[in-house]
Design an enzyme around this catalytic site. Structure first.
Site, PDB file in Angstrom:
ATOM      1  NE  ARG A  24      37.534   6.351  38.975  1.00  8.48           N
ATOM      2  CZ  ARG A  24      37.259   7.475  39.620  1.00  8.48           C
ATOM      3  NH1 ARG A  24      36.093   8.039  39.495  1.00  8.48           N
ATOM      4  NH2 ARG A  24      38.161   8.013  40.413  1.00  8.48           N
ATOM      5  NE  ARG A  28      29.797   7.576  41.329  1.00 12.60           N
ATOM      6  CZ  ARG A  28      30.331   8.576  42.020  1.00 12.60           C
ATOM      7  NH1 ARG A  28      29.888   8.855  43.213  1.00 12.60           N
ATOM      8  NH2 ARG A  28      31.290   9.294  41.513  1.00 12.60           N
ATOM      9  NE  ARG A  37      29.224   3.308  46.032  1.00 15.01           N
ATOM     10  CZ  ARG A  37      28.772   3.903  47.136  1.00 15.01           C
ATOM     11  NH1 ARG A  37      27.970   3.258  47.960  1.00 15.01           N
ATOM     12  NH2 ARG A  37      29.145   5.128  47.422  1.00 15.01           N
ATOM     13  CG  ASP A  73      39.989   4.734  45.028  1.00 16.64           C
ATOM     14  OD1 ASP A  73      39.216   5.123  44.141  1.00 16.64           O
ATOM     15  OD2 ASP A  73      40.751   5.506  45.631  1.00 16.64           O
ATOM     16  CE1 TYR A 150      42.115  12.588  46.054  1.00 11.29           C
ATOM     17  CE2 TYR A 150      43.919  11.808  44.677  1.00 11.29           C
ATOM     18  CZ  TYR A 150      42.624  12.286  44.800  1.00 11.29           C
ATOM     19  OH  TYR A 150      41.846  12.462  43.704  1.00 11.29           O
TER      20      TYR A 150
HETATM   21  O1  CP3 Z   1      38.912   2.208  36.130  1.00 14.69           O
HETATM   22  C1  CP3 Z   1      38.250   1.362  36.766  1.00 14.69           C
HETATM   23  O2  CP3 Z   1      37.109   0.992  36.446  1.00 14.69           O
HETATM   24  C2  CP3 Z   1      38.931   0.688  37.944  1.00 14.69           C
HETATM   25  C3  CP3 Z   1      38.626   1.204  39.233  1.00 14.69           C
HETATM   26  C4  CP3 Z   1      39.140   2.569  39.673  1.00 14.69           C
HETATM   27  C5  CP3 Z   1      38.403   3.394  40.536  1.00 14.69           C
HETATM   28  N1  CP3 Z   1      39.169   4.456  40.896  1.00 14.69           N
HETATM   29  C6  CP3 Z   1      37.044   3.111  40.988  1.00 14.69           C
HETATM   30  C7  CP3 Z   1      36.289   4.158  41.694  1.00 14.69           C
HETATM   31  C8  CP3 Z   1      40.355   3.202  39.435  1.00 14.69           C
HETATM   32  C9  CP3 Z   1      41.482   2.787  38.534  1.00 14.69           C
HETATM   33  C10 CP3 Z   1      40.376   4.384  40.232  1.00 14.69           C
HETATM   34  C11 CP3 Z   1      41.525   5.292  40.309  1.00 14.69           C
HETATM   35  C12 CP3 Z   1      41.402   6.539  41.054  1.00 14.69           C
HETATM   36  N2  CP3 Z   1      40.763   6.774  42.242  1.00 14.69           N
HETATM   37  C13 CP3 Z   1      42.069   7.721  40.691  1.00 14.69           C
HETATM   38  C14 CP3 Z   1      43.011   7.877  39.520  1.00 14.69           C
HETATM   39  C15 CP3 Z   1      42.299   7.970  38.242  1.00 14.69           C
HETATM   40  C16 CP3 Z   1      41.661   9.281  37.989  1.00 14.69           C
HETATM   41  O3  CP3 Z   1      40.417   9.326  37.955  1.00 14.69           O
HETATM   42  O4  CP3 Z   1      42.391  10.243  37.764  1.00 14.69           O
HETATM   43  C17 CP3 Z   1      41.760   8.702  41.645  1.00 14.69           C
HETATM   44  C18 CP3 Z   1      42.230  10.137  41.653  1.00 14.69           C
HETATM   45  C19 CP3 Z   1      40.950   8.081  42.637  1.00 14.69           C
HETATM   46  C20 CP3 Z   1      40.440   8.701  43.900  1.00 14.69           C
HETATM   47  C21 CP3 Z   1      38.975   8.664  43.895  1.00 14.69           C
HETATM   48  N3  CP3 Z   1      38.234   7.543  44.127  1.00 14.69           N
HETATM   49  C22 CP3 Z   1      38.089   9.722  43.572  1.00 14.69           C
HETATM   50  C23 CP3 Z   1      38.494  11.150  43.257  1.00 14.69           C
HETATM   51  C24 CP3 Z   1      36.795   9.191  43.594  1.00 14.69           C
HETATM   52  C25 CP3 Z   1      35.514   9.890  43.221  1.00 14.69           C
HETATM   53  C26 CP3 Z   1      34.711  10.254  44.383  1.00 14.69           C
HETATM   54  C27 CP3 Z   1      33.268  10.450  43.958  1.00 14.69           C
HETATM   55  O5  CP3 Z   1      32.441  10.397  44.882  1.00 14.69           O
HETATM   56  O6  CP3 Z   1      32.996  10.645  42.779  1.00 14.69           O
HETATM   57  C28 CP3 Z   1      36.903   7.830  43.947  1.00 14.69           C
HETATM   58  C29 CP3 Z   1      35.796   6.874  44.111  1.00 14.69           C
HETATM   59  C30 CP3 Z   1      35.701   5.817  43.077  1.00 14.69           C
HETATM   60  N4  CP3 Z   1      36.759   5.084  42.589  1.00 14.69           N
HETATM   61  C31 CP3 Z   1      34.495   5.348  42.481  1.00 14.69           C
HETATM   62  C32 CP3 Z   1      34.862   4.292  41.626  1.00 14.69           C
HETATM   63  C33 CP3 Z   1      33.954   3.422  40.811  1.00 14.69           C
HETATM   64  C34 CP3 Z   1      33.099   5.845  42.776  1.00 14.69           C
HETATM   65  C35 CP3 Z   1      32.673   5.237  44.074  1.00 14.69           C
HETATM   66  C36 CP3 Z   1      31.185   5.142  44.248  1.00 14.69           C
HETATM   67  O7  CP3 Z   1      30.593   4.128  43.821  1.00 14.69           O
HETATM   68  O8  CP3 Z   1      30.614   6.035  44.869  1.00 14.69           O
END
Ligand code: CP3
Length: 344
Positions: A24, A28, A37, A73, A150
């Site tokens: 990640r 944010r 964003r 994502d 999911y």
């Molecule tokens: O690692 C990186 O920088 C690459 C990008 C990446 C994101 N998500 C960006 C993201 C990767 C590899 C993921 C994988 C991902 N997404 C996983 C597997 C990894 C893990 O964390 O176990 C999962 C379970 C997701 C599903 C997902 N997407 C969740 C649970 C969330 C969080 C929701 C929240 O509001 O916090 C996301 C959103 C997400 N994915 C964000 C980012 C940067 C935040 C989005 C925002 O800007 O609001």
């Protein structure tokens, strides 16, 4: 082509310094991410290749990490299967298709990535040009069990009641769903490799909610199908599961190059579990980044020392970096890894 230390470590070849990147790392906690964003929804950023590329590059410049991971994502291919997807502030992803029976699985597509998610491959092509000679680019996907969780739960879950009820009471429907997701993931990852991804990380965030036996019965066969069907051609594959300690005897049977572990198991114990035929990635507790830099350095030292038990070690956090993290602390961690992780 530059022989990147990250790729060398994935292949268990000698390196000058322990490589490091952060799960990640585009996200944010970075003000420069927040700026973009603020003007775009998260899904818009995933779907506009020039925006996805821009935020992928941000942490490379700010942190000096040894690898980039595509900004996207794990739920992008799920939406392409025909499951409506939304992200709500503070609530995480919301998925809009219930899976009650076989007919609901039959209604899902196995999408052609070039047709349904061309923006992912376009972002990869932009990034390969931007990074040439600088850092290698990691592509990724969720694994079938986590993606099924999911879809069936309709979002993030605490107890996974719907998922486990389906798995135990309608195993044929569950297996049909897993099979369809596995086919989707194989096509999706092969398209990323073809577009230029230089390593692949597969995420099984929720595997740790299963007993080891259920993991082997219901999840592992589909992971094996995925990693066994990749047209890798030298592209290393990294397997990440959260809460994985009890699953390592099963995970180590997979044909992957690197096993990434969460912080709950010390790396020397993980190395004893997985043996010397695979590299390890991880595994500092993301919460440690809230400590002062001096204490972060002590944590880095400990993780590096334990990592020496592995055949090869790529430094990372044990899960994604948390949004309230101070970016300067992430910089301090990367700097400490590069300073303390020098070889010989
Ligand atoms: O690692 C990186 O920088 C690459 C990008 C990446 C994101 N998500 C960006 C993201 C990767 C590899 C993921 C994988 C991902 N997404 C996983 C597997 C990894 C893990 O964390 O176990 C999962 C379970 C997701 C599903 C997902 N997407 C969740 C649970 C969330 C969080 C929701 C929240 O509001 O916090 C996301 C959103 C997400 N994915 C964000 C980012 C940067 C935040 C989005 C925002 O800007 O609001």
């Amino acid at each position: 082509m530059t022989d990147y230390r990250f790729l060398r470590a994935c292949r268990r070849e000698p390196v000058d310094v322990t490589p490091v990147w952060i799960m990640r790392q585009a996200g944010r906690y970075l003000p420069e991410y927040q700026k973009i964003r603020g003007k775009n929804s998260f899904l818009t950023m995933c779907k506009r290749p020039e925006l996805a590329a821009e935020v992928t590059i941000q942490p490379i410049e700010r942190l000096g990490v040894d690898a980039a991971i595509l900004f996207s994502d794990i739920l992008i291919p799920v939406e392409a299967m025909g499951v409506p997807l939304e992200f709500h502030e503070g609530k995480g992803p919301i998925l809009g298709k219930e899976i009650r029976g076989q007919a609901d699985v039959d209604a899902l597509a196995v999408p052609d990535p070039a047709d349904k998610v061309p923006f992912v491959m376009e972002a990869i092509r932009i990034l390969r040009k931007a990074f040439e000679g600088k850092v290698p680019l990691i592509g990724f996907s969720g694994l079938p069990f986590t993606l099924a969780s999911y879809i069936v739960e309709g979002g993030t879950s605490r107890n996974f009641i719907k998922l486990k009820t389906l798995m135990y009471q309608a195993p044929d429907v569950f297996r049909a769903l897993m099979g369809k997701i596995a086919k989707t993931v194989v096509a999706y990852l092969n398209a990323q490799i073809e577009a230029g991804a230089q390593a692949i990380q597969v995420f099984d965030t929720w595997a740790g909610i299963l007993t080891p036996r259920d993991y082997e019965t219901y999840a592992l066969p589909y992971t094996r199908e995925v990693v066994g069907s990749l047209r890798r051609d030298g592209v290393p594959v990294i397997h990440y599961a959260n809460d994985c300690a009890m699953l390592l005897p099963a995970i180590r049977t997979l044909p992957v190059d690197v096993i990434a572990v969460d912080w709950r198991i010390p790396l020397d114990r993980a190395a004893a579990e997985v043996g010397q035929n695979v590299a390890l990635q991880g595994n500092m507790d993301p919460t440690m980044l809230f400590l002062p830099p001096g204490q972060i350095e002590e944590c880095v030292r400990d993780v590096l020392r334990r990592g020496q038990s592995a055949a090869s070690h790529i430094f990372n956090l044990g899960h994604g970096i948390l949004p309230p993290t101070n970016p300067e602390h992430a910089v301090a961690m990367v700097e400490a890894v590069h300073r303390l992780g020098r070889k010989g």
